[in-house]
Design a protein around this motif. Sequence first.
Motif, PDB file in Angstrom:
ATOM      1  N   ALA A  86      39.111  -1.035  -4.679  1.00 22.63           N
ATOM      2  CA  ALA A  86      38.768  -2.134  -3.768  1.00 22.63           C
ATOM      3  C   ALA A  86      39.246  -1.869  -2.337  1.00 22.63           C
ATOM      4  N   GLU A 127      40.442 -11.807  -9.820  1.00 21.91           N
ATOM      5  CA  GLU A 127      39.648 -12.540  -8.823  1.00 21.91           C
ATOM      6  C   GLU A 127      39.682 -11.839  -7.470  1.00 21.91           C
ATOM      7  N   ASP A 148      37.731  -8.757  -7.481  1.00 20.00           N
ATOM      8  CA  ASP A 148      36.318  -9.027  -7.717  1.00 20.00           C
ATOM      9  C   ASP A 148      35.807  -8.313  -8.973  1.00 20.00           C
TER      10      ASP A 148
END
Length: 83
Positions: free
Chosen positions: A29, A69, A72
Amino acid sequence: MSENRFPEFDNTQKFIELGYNIAYYRKHAGLTQEQLAEHVGISRQHIGAIEAPNICRPISLDLLFNIAEVLDIQPYKLLVFRD
């Protein structure tokens, strides 16, 4: 004489693998440990301990859900362990 009718559980390796998975998806990420920690409301040192190789740092489901969360991803992905 009491007999333990329940098995003994040792989840150490599972928590270590969980830490590896968190590190993998965090890097994917493009986040630093500090950024992830800030987003989920814990210290960078706590994330570092969770991700540290060969250290068992149990975490709550709340924290696991929050990390997923922020990254993602579906939470189950953090629980898929390699053989």
